[in-house]
Structure formats: structure tokens, C-alpha cells
Design an enzyme around this catalytic site. Structure first.
Site, PDB file in Angstrom:
ATOM      1  N   SER A  34     -41.848 -48.832 -18.684  1.00 33.65           N
ATOM      2  CA  SER A  34     -40.627 -48.220 -19.219  1.00 33.65           C
ATOM      3  C   SER A  34     -40.133 -48.962 -20.455  1.00 33.65           C
ATOM      4  O   SER A  34     -39.449 -48.385 -21.291  1.00 33.65           O
ATOM      5  CB  SER A  34     -39.520 -48.173 -18.153  1.00 33.65           C
ATOM      6  OG  SER A  34     -39.286 -49.465 -17.636  1.00 33.65           O
ATOM      7  N   SER A 124     -29.897 -64.682 -15.201  1.00 32.07           N
ATOM      8  CA  SER A 124     -29.496 -64.885 -16.592  1.00 32.07           C
ATOM      9  C   SER A 124     -28.241 -65.747 -16.657  1.00 32.07           C
ATOM     10  O   SER A 124     -27.401 -65.722 -15.740  1.00 32.07           O
ATOM     11  CB  SER A 124     -29.193 -63.510 -17.195  1.00 32.07           C
ATOM     12  OG  SER A 124     -28.462 -63.640 -18.383  1.00 32.07           O
ATOM     13  N   TYR A 148     -24.885 -54.912 -16.658  1.00 34.41           N
ATOM     14  CA  TYR A 148     -26.169 -55.621 -16.589  1.00 34.41           C
ATOM     15  C   TYR A 148     -25.990 -56.953 -15.855  1.00 34.41           C
ATOM     16  O   TYR A 148     -26.719 -57.283 -14.924  1.00 34.41           O
ATOM     17  CB  TYR A 148     -26.729 -55.859 -18.003  1.00 34.41           C
ATOM     18  CG  TYR A 148     -27.778 -56.933 -18.054  1.00 34.41           C
ATOM     19  CD1 TYR A 148     -29.037 -56.720 -17.486  1.00 34.41           C
ATOM     20  CD2 TYR A 148     -27.513 -58.189 -18.619  1.00 34.41           C
ATOM     21  CE1 TYR A 148     -30.002 -57.724 -17.506  1.00 34.41           C
ATOM     22  CE2 TYR A 148     -28.473 -59.182 -18.637  1.00 34.41           C
ATOM     23  CZ  TYR A 148     -29.718 -58.946 -18.088  1.00 34.41           C
ATOM     24  OH  TYR A 148     -30.663 -59.947 -18.091  1.00 34.41           O
ATOM     25  N   LYS A 152     -27.372 -58.649 -12.028  1.00 32.93           N
ATOM     26  CA  LYS A 152     -27.994 -59.964 -11.788  1.00 32.93           C
ATOM     27  C   LYS A 152     -27.236 -60.716 -10.685  1.00 32.93           C
ATOM     28  O   LYS A 152     -27.838 -61.306  -9.796  1.00 32.93           O
ATOM     29  CB  LYS A 152     -28.014 -60.800 -13.078  1.00 32.93           C
ATOM     30  CG  LYS A 152     -28.925 -60.261 -14.148  1.00 32.93           C
ATOM     31  CD  LYS A 152     -30.378 -60.351 -13.729  1.00 32.93           C
ATOM     32  CE  LYS A 152     -31.324 -59.690 -14.705  1.00 32.93           C
ATOM     33  NZ  LYS A 152     -32.672 -59.486 -14.189  1.00 32.93           N
TER      34      LYS A 152
HETATM   35  P1  NAD Z   1     -38.667 -56.626 -20.817  1.00 33.89           P
HETATM   36  O1  NAD Z   1     -37.918 -55.339 -20.867  1.00 33.89           O
HETATM   37  O2  NAD Z   1     -39.513 -56.994 -21.968  1.00 33.89           O
HETATM   38  O3  NAD Z   1     -39.592 -56.641 -19.507  1.00 33.89           O
HETATM   39  C1  NAD Z   1     -39.237 -55.990 -18.302  1.00 33.89           C
HETATM   40  C2  NAD Z   1     -40.446 -55.227 -17.815  1.00 33.89           C
HETATM   41  O4  NAD Z   1     -40.113 -54.576 -16.577  1.00 33.89           O
HETATM   42  C3  NAD Z   1     -40.911 -54.125 -18.783  1.00 33.89           C
HETATM   43  O5  NAD Z   1     -42.301 -54.268 -19.005  1.00 33.89           O
HETATM   44  C4  NAD Z   1     -40.580 -52.826 -18.048  1.00 33.89           C
HETATM   45  O6  NAD Z   1     -41.515 -51.808 -18.353  1.00 33.89           O
HETATM   46  C5  NAD Z   1     -40.635 -53.259 -16.595  1.00 33.89           C
HETATM   47  N1  NAD Z   1     -39.824 -52.478 -15.659  1.00 33.89           N
HETATM   48  C6  NAD Z   1     -38.507 -52.173 -15.748  1.00 33.89           C
HETATM   49  N2  NAD Z   1     -38.122 -51.473 -14.658  1.00 33.89           N
HETATM   50  C7  NAD Z   1     -39.211 -51.339 -13.859  1.00 33.89           C
HETATM   51  C8  NAD Z   1     -39.463 -50.726 -12.604  1.00 33.89           C
HETATM   52  N3  NAD Z   1     -38.511 -50.089 -11.929  1.00 33.89           N
HETATM   53  N4  NAD Z   1     -40.710 -50.781 -12.074  1.00 33.89           N
HETATM   54  C9  NAD Z   1     -41.713 -51.419 -12.744  1.00 33.89           C
HETATM   55  N5  NAD Z   1     -41.541 -52.013 -13.933  1.00 33.89           N
HETATM   56  C10 NAD Z   1     -40.307 -51.983 -14.487  1.00 33.89           C
HETATM   57  O7  NAD Z   1     -37.612 -57.779 -20.486  1.00 33.89           O
HETATM   58  P2  NAD Z   1     -37.776 -59.359 -20.588  1.00 33.89           P
HETATM   59  O8  NAD Z   1     -37.032 -59.841 -21.774  1.00 33.89           O
HETATM   60  O9  NAD Z   1     -39.196 -59.751 -20.404  1.00 33.89           O
HETATM   61  O10 NAD Z   1     -36.925 -59.790 -19.314  1.00 33.89           O
HETATM   62  C11 NAD Z   1     -37.524 -59.973 -18.053  1.00 33.89           C
HETATM   63  C12 NAD Z   1     -36.453 -60.252 -17.021  1.00 33.89           C
HETATM   64  O11 NAD Z   1     -35.696 -61.389 -17.438  1.00 33.89           O
HETATM   65  C13 NAD Z   1     -35.445 -59.122 -16.858  1.00 33.89           C
HETATM   66  O12 NAD Z   1     -35.108 -59.023 -15.496  1.00 33.89           O
HETATM   67  C14 NAD Z   1     -34.259 -59.575 -17.681  1.00 33.89           C
HETATM   68  O13 NAD Z   1     -33.052 -59.038 -17.199  1.00 33.89           O
HETATM   69  C15 NAD Z   1     -34.310 -61.085 -17.472  1.00 33.89           C
HETATM   70  N6  NAD Z   1     -33.668 -61.824 -18.572  1.00 33.89           N
HETATM   71  C16 NAD Z   1     -34.068 -61.636 -19.852  1.00 33.89           C
HETATM   72  C17 NAD Z   1     -33.421 -62.308 -20.895  1.00 33.89           C
HETATM   73  C18 NAD Z   1     -33.834 -62.099 -22.332  1.00 33.89           C
HETATM   74  O14 NAD Z   1     -33.078 -62.495 -23.223  1.00 33.89           O
HETATM   75  N7  NAD Z   1     -34.984 -61.515 -22.616  1.00 33.89           N
HETATM   76  C19 NAD Z   1     -32.375 -63.212 -20.617  1.00 33.89           C
HETATM   77  C20 NAD Z   1     -32.005 -63.398 -19.290  1.00 33.89           C
HETATM   78  C21 NAD Z   1     -32.667 -62.696 -18.266  1.00 33.89           C
HETATM   79  N1  UFG Z   2     -25.440 -62.507 -33.396  1.00 30.68           N
HETATM   80  C1  UFG Z   2     -25.124 -62.213 -34.724  1.00 30.68           C
HETATM   81  N2  UFG Z   2     -25.688 -61.102 -35.283  1.00 30.68           N
HETATM   82  C2  UFG Z   2     -26.545 -60.280 -34.607  1.00 30.68           C
HETATM   83  C3  UFG Z   2     -26.848 -60.596 -33.265  1.00 30.68           C
HETATM   84  C4  UFG Z   2     -26.271 -61.708 -32.689  1.00 30.68           C
HETATM   85  O1  UFG Z   2     -24.371 -62.936 -35.365  1.00 30.68           O
HETATM   86  O2  UFG Z   2     -27.005 -59.275 -35.186  1.00 30.68           O
HETATM   87  C5  UFG Z   2     -24.873 -63.723 -32.791  1.00 30.68           C
HETATM   88  C6  UFG Z   2     -24.009 -63.438 -31.569  1.00 30.68           C
HETATM   89  O3  UFG Z   2     -22.680 -63.190 -31.968  1.00 30.68           O
HETATM   90  C7  UFG Z   2     -24.179 -64.731 -30.764  1.00 30.68           C
HETATM   91  C8  UFG Z   2     -25.606 -65.178 -31.096  1.00 30.68           C
HETATM   92  O4  UFG Z   2     -25.938 -64.512 -32.309  1.00 30.68           O
HETATM   93  O5  UFG Z   2     -23.297 -65.709 -31.243  1.00 30.68           O
HETATM   94  C9  UFG Z   2     -26.629 -64.794 -30.028  1.00 30.68           C
HETATM   95  O6  UFG Z   2     -26.509 -63.407 -29.747  1.00 30.68           O
HETATM   96  P1  UFG Z   2     -27.624 -62.632 -28.885  1.00 30.68           P
HETATM   97  O7  UFG Z   2     -27.224 -61.195 -28.850  1.00 30.68           O
HETATM   98  O8  UFG Z   2     -28.979 -62.949 -29.398  1.00 30.68           O
HETATM   99  O9  UFG Z   2     -27.515 -63.311 -27.453  1.00 30.68           O
HETATM  100  P2  UFG Z   2     -26.305 -63.402 -26.435  1.00 30.68           P
HETATM  101  O10 UFG Z   2     -26.090 -64.847 -26.171  1.00 30.68           O
HETATM  102  O11 UFG Z   2     -25.158 -62.608 -26.878  1.00 30.68           O
HETATM  103  O12 UFG Z   2     -26.899 -62.661 -25.143  1.00 30.68           O
HETATM  104  C10 UFG Z   2     -28.190 -63.003 -24.621  1.00 30.68           C
HETATM  105  C11 UFG Z   2     -28.779 -61.793 -23.910  1.00 30.68           C
HETATM  106  C12 UFG Z   2     -27.999 -61.455 -22.670  1.00 30.68           C
HETATM  107  C13 UFG Z   2     -27.875 -62.669 -21.802  1.00 30.68           C
HETATM  108  C14 UFG Z   2     -27.269 -63.818 -22.580  1.00 30.68           C
HETATM  109  C15 UFG Z   2     -27.232 -65.059 -21.745  1.00 30.68           C
HETATM  110  O13 UFG Z   2     -28.778 -60.670 -24.756  1.00 30.68           O
HETATM  111  O14 UFG Z   2     -28.708 -60.488 -21.929  1.00 30.68           O
HETATM  112  O15 UFG Z   2     -28.065 -64.071 -23.740  1.00 30.68           O
HETATM  113  O16 UFG Z   2     -28.492 -65.351 -21.275  1.00 30.68           O
HETATM  114  F1  UFG Z   2     -27.086 -62.363 -20.774  1.00 30.68           F
END
Ligand code: NAD
Ligand code: UFG
Length: 336
Positions: A34, A124, A148, A152
Site C-alpha cells: 500500500s 514513535s 496517527y 501508536k
Molecule cells: P512505510 O510506509 O515506508 O512502510 C510501511 C509498510 O507497511 C509499507 O511497505 C506498506 O505497504 C506496509 N503496510 C501498511 N499497511 C499494511 C497492511 N495492513 N498489511 C500489510 N502491509 C501494510 O513506513 P516506514 O517509514 O518504513 O515506517 C515503518 C513503521 O515505523 C510504521 O509503523 C511507522 O508508523 C513507524 N515509524 C516511522 C517513522 C518515520 O519517520 N518513518 C517514525 C516513527 C515511527
Molecule cells: N520542517 C520544515 N519544513 C518542512 C518540513 C519540516 O521547516 O518542509 C521542520 C519542522 O517544522 C520540524 C523539523 O523540520 O521542526 C522536522 O519536521 P519533520 O516533519 O521532518 O518531522 P517531525 O519531527 O515533525 O515528525 C516526525 C514524523 C512523525 C513522528 C515524529 C516523532 O513525521 O511521524 O517525527 O518521531 F511522530
């Protein structure tokens, strides 16, 4: 050891699969694609020169997931699958609650049935909301500011209740800070669809001339230069943290949460500066209004992961900036 990785085709999942294969674990991915592409499987195999098993399935589908667990002998599950876009979750909360909660409940039920009780879960730093002080410790109060984040926190609660009911479970909750960067091969990385919400994917597109300029959301925060400060962690370091968490759940029963970050905070302007200097490029930007819902600063106390998982991040901000750009440049070169 057979590790089932839900969401293994995604950004963090794919990097973790590479590290698992490098450590000689067998990897079974379940992903419904997805938010990812099937070609990631080939890339993981190219990097590691090893094979992975792939099931293109939704983990909300109990019948199909049950079949996978009947066919494979799973020792540990790493559960990445879920939706993760904060803004979209505010607009479409039901989509987020349905997918993130349903998938986890289904997975836990099937695991229970097959007596597989070891899980590493992707949480997260968003569960700390606006932290009471810095650096953030795992014991700080938890609260969320968007659907979101609430999914979590709800899943963390479900996992805690599950463990209270059955002490045979081994559960590691990993609270990621801000993962950026990509594998040094340039074969896997992060490339969100459309206009990115997060800082590094946006910077990369500006540097690649796909977007005109970065909007810096506010320069009047209480930080060293007024711009938002975050704990950025290289995705390969993060992936390695999962290997340590797998070792932990294999060794000890129980439930515990760990911050995965570097413990260091960088501002938006520092990120731009490092990105420009390491990649010898320019990132045009302008300062605009604060983004609603943003906090000034967020970084981790990493002592618990260091002590209990024997893990800490090794890569620096320059590595993160170089590898993030390298992935996109590599993709562009391959399309030519
Ligand atoms: P991502 O979207 O790249 O990867 C998630 C994967 O899960 C995708 O490949 C998607 O196809 C799959 N997926 C979603 N729903 C599904 C379902 N019902 N069944 C099977 N597959 C499914 O995201 P990511 O950045 O790799 O994040 C991975 C995990 O880490 C997530 O749970 C996200 O919430 C958590 N997380 C990510 C960040 C970040 O900044 N990337 C920060 C904190 C936590
Ligand atoms: N920022 C900008 N311009 C942009 C995007 C971001 O100035 O176009 C700034 C934001 O204001 C912030 C910093 O860059 O100060 C980081 O922003 P991100 O959107 O990259 O990350 P966040 O810390 O806001 O959020 C991320 C993930 C969330 C997660 C959180 C804590 O998106 O899912 O980290 O793990 F919950």
C-alpha cells in the site's frame, strides 16, 4: 531463526531486512504494497546476495495471515506495517484506526494461536507529545496530538495488556525519533509520493530541482537559531537497533520500551547547512509561519537502549545527508 517482517518493503522495514539477512536470519516479508513497491524485494536481495520470502498480503486478513503462520515456522515478528502520515491521519482518522489497530490485533491473535510470542513493534517519539523536558526518557508521560500518534499509543497499551494477561510474551516497543538517510548502495531509501511533509524528503527534492524552495516552518522557537530541533537518526543505525531488539526478545520475556535516536538535536538550519556542504549543492529556502502542531525541540535520552539493548547509533549527520541525496541521485541516474 525465522523472522517475519510486516511492512518489510517499506522505508525502515527494507533497511532492517538487509541487516537481518547480513546477520544470517531468514526473512519472511508480509506487505500489501500500500505504500511500497515489489521491486524493493530484488533490491534487498541484490544488496545482501541472499533470498527473502515475500507474501503480498494485507495483515488485516486473518485467514491469509493464519495460512502464512501455518506454513512457516516463525520465531520472532517485527511489526512495521501501518500508515504513518500525521496530516492524513487528522483528515482520515478512521483509515488510520482501521489499518493500524486492526492489523495489529489480527497479527497478535494469529501469533497467539501459533504460540509465537516474541514481537518487536515500531512505535514513535510522537507518543511523548509535547515533552515535559529534554532529553526525553522512556518513563515520561505519554500523550498524543493526532490520530496517527494515538494509534501508536493504543497499540502500546494493547501490548502491555497482552503481556499482563500472559507473561510468556516477549515484547520490545521501539520509539523512533526522526529516521532519515538511506542504504549506502543507493538502492533502497525513502521517496514519499507527492509533496513530502517531512524535512529531509523535502530538502532532497529541492536539491534535485523537483521543488523550488524549502519552507522553514518558523525561526522564533526557543532553540539555538530559532528553528525546530530534532533527533535525526540514520535509518541503517535504526535498522541495527532492531537486530538488538530481536536478540532481546529471544533472550528475555517481558515488555519494555526503548528510545531509538542519537541523543543529539539538530535544527532545520543546521540540517540545510550540513546537506549543502556534504553534497556540494544549494538548498534555497525561506522562513514562513510555524507549522501547526509542531513542537520546538525533541531529542532522546538514549541511555536505556545503550544499557539494555547494547545498541547506539554510530553514523553522523553528514552520513545521513549524503546518503539521503545519494539515493535520489541514484534513482534519477537509473531512469536515464
Ligand atoms: P512505510 O510506509 O515506508 O512502510 C510501511 C509498510 O507497511 C509499507 O511497505 C506498506 O505497504 C506496509 N503496510 C501498511 N499497511 C499494511 C497492511 N495492513 N498489511 C500489510 N502491509 C501494510 O513506513 P516506514 O517509514 O518504513 O515506517 C515503518 C513503521 O515505523 C510504521 O509503523 C511507522 O508508523 C513507524 N515509524 C516511522 C517513522 C518515520 O519517520 N518513518 C517514525 C516513527 C515511527
Ligand atoms: N520542517 C520544515 N519544513 C518542512 C518540513 C519540516 O521547516 O518542509 C521542520 C519542522 O517544522 C520540524 C523539523 O523540520 O521542526 C522536522 O519536521 P519533520 O516533519 O521532518 O518531522 P517531525 O519531527 O515533525 O515528525 C516526525 C514524523 C512523525 C513522528 C515524529 C516523532 O513525521 O511521524 O517525527 O518521531 F511522530
Amino acid at each position: 531463526m525465522n523472522i517475519l517482517v510486516t511492512g518489510g518493503c517499506g522505508y525502515i522495514g527494507s533497511h532492517t531486512c538487509v541487516e537481518l539477512l547480513n546477520e544470517n536470519y531468514n526473512v519472511i516479508i508480509v506487505d500489501n504494497l500500500s505504500n511500497s513497491k515489489k521491486e524493493v524485494i530484488n533490491k534487498i536481495e541484490t544488496i545482501t546476495n541472499k533470498k527473502v520470502k515475500f507474501y503480498e498480503n494485507d495483515i488485516c486478513d486473518l485467514i491469509e495471515l493464519d495460512k502464512i503462520f501455518s506454513k512457516e515456522k516463525i520465531d520472532v515478528v517485527i511489526h512495521f506495517a501501518g500508515f504513518k502520515a500525521v496530516l492524513e491521519s487528522v483528515e482520515k482518522p478512521l483509515k488510520y484506526y482501521r489499518n493500524n489497530i486492526d492489523s495489529t490485533l489480527t497479527l497478535l491473535e494469529v501469533m497467539n494461536k501459533h504460540n509465537c510470542k516474541k514481537i518487536v513493534f515500531s512505535s514513535s517519539a510522537t507518543v511523548y507529545g509535547n515533552p515535559i523536558k529534554l532529553p526525553i526518557k522512556e518513563s515520561f508521560p505519554l500523550h498524543t496530538t493526532n490520530p496517527y500518534g494515538t494509534t501508536k499509543l493504543m497499540i502500546e497499551t494493547i501490548l502491555n495488556d497482552l503481556y499482563m494477561s500472559d507473561k510468556d510474551w516477549s515484547i520490545a516497543i521501539l520509539r523512533y525519533f526522526n529516521p532519515i538517510g538511506a542504504h549506502k548502495s543507493g538502492l533502497i531509501g525513502e521517496e514519499p509520493n507527492g509533496i513530502p511533509n517531512n524535512l529531509m524528503p523535502y530538502i532532497v527534492k529541492v536539491a534535485n530541482k523537483e521543488l523550488e524552495e524549502l519552507k522553514v516552518f518558523g525561526d522564533d522557537y526557543d532553540t539555538k537559531d530559532g528553528t525546530g530541533l530534532r533527533d535525526y537518526i540514520h535509518v541503517v543505525d535504526l535498522a541495527k537497533g532492531h537486530i538488538k531488539a530481536v536478540l532481546k526478545v529471544i533472550k528475555d520475556k517481558g515488555i519494555d520500551a526503548y528510545n531509538l535516536g542519537t541523543g543529539k538535536g539538530y535544527t532545520v538550519l543546521e540540517i540545510i547547512k550540513s546537506f549543502e556542504s556534504v553534497n556540494n549543492t544549494k538548498v534555497p529556502y525561506k522562513v514562513v509561519e510555524r507549522r501547526k502542531g509542531d513542537i520546538a525541540a525533541c531529542y532522546a535520552d538514549i541511555s536505556k537502549a545503550r544499557k539494555k539493548l547494547n545498541w547506539e547509533a554510530k553514523l553522523e549527520l553528514d552520513d545521513m545527508c549524503r546518503d539521503s541525496f545519494n539515493y535520489i541521485k541514484n534513482k534519477k541516474d537509473n531512469r536515464r
